[in-house]
Design a protein around this motif. Sequence first.
Motif, PDB file in Angstrom:
ATOM      1  N   SER A 119      10.415 -16.376  -0.358  1.00 20.20           N
ATOM      2  CA  SER A 119      10.466 -17.752   0.151  1.00 20.20           C
ATOM      3  C   SER A 119       9.251 -18.532  -0.320  1.00 20.20           C
ATOM      4  O   SER A 119       8.244 -17.957  -0.752  1.00 20.20           O
ATOM      5  CB  SER A 119      10.544 -17.766   1.680  1.00 20.20           C
ATOM      6  N   GLU A 120       9.360 -19.828  -0.227  1.00 15.96           N
ATOM      7  CA  GLU A 120       8.252 -20.718  -0.540  1.00 15.96           C
ATOM      8  C   GLU A 120       8.463 -22.042   0.199  1.00 15.96           C
ATOM      9  O   GLU A 120       9.566 -22.373   0.621  1.00 15.96           O
ATOM     10  CB  GLU A 120       8.150 -20.959  -2.050  1.00 15.96           C
ATOM     11  N   ILE A 121       7.368 -22.792   0.364  1.00 12.27           N
ATOM     12  CA  ILE A 121       7.399 -24.095   1.042  1.00 12.27           C
ATOM     13  C   ILE A 121       6.925 -25.166   0.064  1.00 12.27           C
ATOM     14  O   ILE A 121       5.910 -24.986  -0.624  1.00 12.27           O
ATOM     15  CB  ILE A 121       6.521 -24.082   2.304  1.00 12.27           C
ATOM     16  N   PHE A 122       7.652 -26.270  -0.014  1.00  9.76           N
ATOM     17  CA  PHE A 122       7.241 -27.369  -0.883  1.00  9.76           C
ATOM     18  C   PHE A 122       7.785 -28.684  -0.312  1.00  9.76           C
ATOM     19  O   PHE A 122       8.676 -28.695   0.550  1.00  9.76           O
ATOM     20  CB  PHE A 122       7.719 -27.161  -2.323  1.00  9.76           C
ATOM     21  N   ASP A 123       7.238 -29.785  -0.814  1.00  9.19           N
ATOM     22  CA  ASP A 123       7.652 -31.119  -0.376  1.00  9.19           C
ATOM     23  C   ASP A 123       8.692 -31.690  -1.339  1.00  9.19           C
ATOM     24  O   ASP A 123       8.639 -31.445  -2.550  1.00  9.19           O
ATOM     25  CB  ASP A 123       6.449 -32.066  -0.309  1.00  9.19           C
ATOM     26  N   VAL A 124       9.602 -32.460  -0.776  1.00 13.17           N
ATOM     27  CA  VAL A 124      10.638 -33.109  -1.577  1.00 13.17           C
ATOM     28  C   VAL A 124      10.684 -34.585  -1.209  1.00 13.17           C
ATOM     29  O   VAL A 124      10.791 -34.938  -0.025  1.00 13.17           O
ATOM     30  CB  VAL A 124      12.024 -32.480  -1.331  1.00 13.17           C
TER      31      VAL A 124
END
Length: 310
Positions: free
Chosen positions: A201-206
């Motif tokens: 998993s990973e977290i990023f902004d969109v």
Amino acid sequence: MNCTDHQGNTGNSSTWTVLIESSDEEGGGGGGGGGGGGSEEILEVIPEEIAANVLVDEIREVILNVKNLLGYDADLEIEILGLEGMVETDDSVAGLKFNEIRSIPVLIRANESGIYAGTILFKSASTGKILKEVPVIVNARTINFLFDLALDIDAKTRSVMQGQKILTHISLVQLGARKNVSVNARYTVQNFEGKIIHESSEIFDVYESRHYDKKFSTLFMLPGTYVVGVAISYDSASAGSSAVFEVKPNLWIVFSVVALYVVLYYVYLRYFYDRLRRYFEKRREKHHKPLTDWKKHLHKTDAKSRIRII
């Protein structure tokens, strides 16, 4: 009947009677053991696979049309593998006649969002043999998910050898009002028994959209068909998208794994042998300790002991 021999002589004076025997038993003569002459067991199911995009807690119905091409009337058993509690259908199909088409309803309901994979098995009720496997993929999302999510596998990597990587193209586009959203992307690879082979998993902004590529290794996967997917979640909204790929056997990897096992087994045997040898040497030394200074010991003993020692 006209007959011609190997010298070209032709005659028609002989009368021949040809008797052809057939069997109505299951599988034909010798078919149960896979021998020659038996009719091939075939069951046609349309559609051949199910890929359902559903809302959480929504009931989705899919109709499977099953046609009996076995060559005889049959009773079938149906088993759900990997999607128990999410996919429901009839437990059996009784008295399916040869060439008959029977419609089987399949109900799909997901209690949580995510990507789920499994198989519907059609078996012979008499032998238990699997006649047909129908792969099932369920992509479940919440109703408040406001993104257009898509995962596609690059055409060149939809079928790869063990050890090669598959390349996926992931697209995430906002629907409605544009704003910056922090999302959690969960990647999975699973087989059609519902077993997860890979998870990360990973977290990023969109903001508005994001298009990117993601690679997945097949080094530790057995030959077979797998589902790769991405599940996007933010706040209380979530959804998933998936695609299917195939892993073909790589003989070099098979040989390397076998060689590694042989080496490890040899090292283990040597280690075990050395430990065993040292154990028996210590026991022998403990029970048969030599007298290194026997002369000194001899002077300290009496005559009776001296005679006993000699």
